[in-house]
Design a protein around this motif. Structure first.
Motif, PDB file in Angstrom:
ATOM      1  N   TRP A  89      68.060  39.139  70.423  1.00 15.09           N
ATOM      2  CA  TRP A  89      68.396  40.819  70.175  1.00 15.09           C
ATOM      3  C   TRP A  89      68.939  41.352  71.533  1.00 15.09           C
ATOM      4  N   GLU A 118      67.600  38.813  59.021  1.00 19.34           N
ATOM      5  CA  GLU A 118      68.064  39.507  58.128  1.00 19.34           C
ATOM      6  C   GLU A 118      67.504  40.898  58.124  1.00 19.34           C
ATOM      7  N   SER A 173      76.544  42.287  67.818  1.00 17.50           N
ATOM      8  CA  SER A 173      77.219  41.778  66.365  1.00 17.50           C
ATOM      9  C   SER A 173      77.562  40.108  66.397  1.00 17.50           C
ATOM     10  N   ARG A 224      67.432  42.700  60.788  1.00 13.57           N
ATOM     11  CA  ARG A 224      68.277  43.139  61.856  1.00 13.57           C
ATOM     12  C   ARG A 224      69.694  43.419  61.118  1.00 13.57           C
ATOM     13  N   GLY A 225      69.903  43.074  59.908  1.00 13.47           N
ATOM     14  CA  GLY A 225      71.080  43.400  59.278  1.00 13.47           C
ATOM     15  C   GLY A 225      72.171  42.341  59.431  1.00 13.47           C
ATOM     16  N   PHE A 226      71.846  41.193  59.938  1.00 14.38           N
ATOM     17  CA  PHE A 226      72.805  40.037  59.820  1.00 14.38           C
ATOM     18  C   PHE A 226      72.880  39.226  58.837  1.00 14.38           C
ATOM     19  N   GLU A 227      74.062  38.714  58.592  1.00 13.23           N
ATOM     20  CA  GLU A 227      74.022  37.707  57.536  1.00 13.23           C
ATOM     21  C   GLU A 227      73.422  36.219  58.004  1.00 13.23           C
TER      22      GLU A 227
END
Length: 209
Positions: free
Chosen positions: A206, A29, A2, A31-34
Motif C-alpha cells: 500500500w 479489492e 495505481s 483498496r479499490g483495485f481489480e
C-alpha cells in the motif's frame, strides 16, 4: 498508488493457502483495485490439463525431471496468457504458488539442480518475480495432518513426511535468501493471528515499498 502488483501465496501442504488467498483478495479489492486470483499449476485451460497430469495418481512413474518440465510448461502458458496480461492492464495478480514452489519442491524436495531451475525460470518468466510472497509456514506434521483431513491426497500430498520436511527447509532457505520479498508467516497459529500478520505484510505494498 495505481501500479499493479504481483503477490504469491506459498507454503507446504495444509498451511491454509486457500483460505488466505480469499482474505488477500478481499484486502486488495477493499483498496479499490481489480484482482485476478489464480493458481499453479493451472490458471489456463491447457495448464489445468497439465495440472491433472502432475497431481493424479497414475500408473506410470514420473521422473523428477519430467515433473519439473511439466511445471514450467504450465507456468509458461500461465504467465503468457493470464499473469502478464493482467499486470499490463493494471490489475493485481494473487497467485496460489509460483516458481518458489518449484525451488522448494523440485529443488529441495526432489534434489534437482538449483541452477537448472533458475535457467528455466529465466526463460519462462524473464524479468517477472512477485512483488511480495506470503510464505505460510508450519511443521510438516501439522500441515500433513490438516491435508489429510481434507480428504483424498493428491500425488504430491501423499509424499513421505521427510520429503515435506525438505520442502519446508527449502522454503525457509528461500526466505533467508530474499527477505525483502518473502515474508514468513507462522501458519500454525490461529487464523486470526495469521491474517493479522498478512495485513502487516501487505502494508508495504500500500505504501509502495
Amino acid at each position: 498508488m495505481s501500479a499493479a502488483r504481483f503477490v504469491t501465496v506459498e507454503g507446504g501442504e495444509g498451511v491454509g493457502k486457500s483460505t488466505n488467498l480469499e482474505f488477500v483478495r478481499c484486502l486488495i479489492e477493499g483498496r479499490g483495485f481489480e484482482v485476478v486470483v489464480t493458481r499453479e499449476p493451472g490458471g489456463t485451460p491447457a495448464a489445468e490439463r497439465i495440472r491433472e497430469l502432475l497431481l493424479a495418481h497414475g500408473e506410470e512413474t514420473m521422473p523428477p525431471i519430467a515433473e519439473l518440465l511439466l511445471f514450467f510448461a504450465a507456468r509458461s502458458l500461465h504467465v503468457a496468457n493470464v499473469i502478464r496480461p493482467a499486470l499490463a492492464r493494471g490489475a493485481w495478480v494473487v497467485c496460489d504458488r509460483f516458481t518458489d514452489t518449484t525451488r522448494a519442491y523440485q529443488g529441495s524436495g526432489r534434489g534437482l539442480d538449483a541452477e537448472l531451475i533458475e535457467r528455466l525460470a529465466a526463460h519462462v518468466h524473464p524479468g517477472l518475480e512477485p512483488d511480495l510472497t506470503l510464505l505460510l509456514d508450519a511443521p510438516a506434521e501439522i500441515g500433513g495432518a490438516r491435508a489429510l483431513r481434507r480428504g483424498t491426497a493428491d500425488r504430491m500430498e501423499q509424499e513421505q513426511r521427510e520429503f515435506h520436511a525438505r520442502v519446508r527447509e527449502g522454503y525457509l532457505a528461500l526466505a533467508a535468501r530474499w527477505p525483502e520479498r518473502i515474508v514468513v508467516i507462522d501458519a500454525a497459529r490461529p487464523i486470526t493471528d495469521v491474517q493479522t500478520a498478512i495485513v502487516a505484510a501487505m502494508a508495504r505494498l500500500w505504501h509502495g515499498k
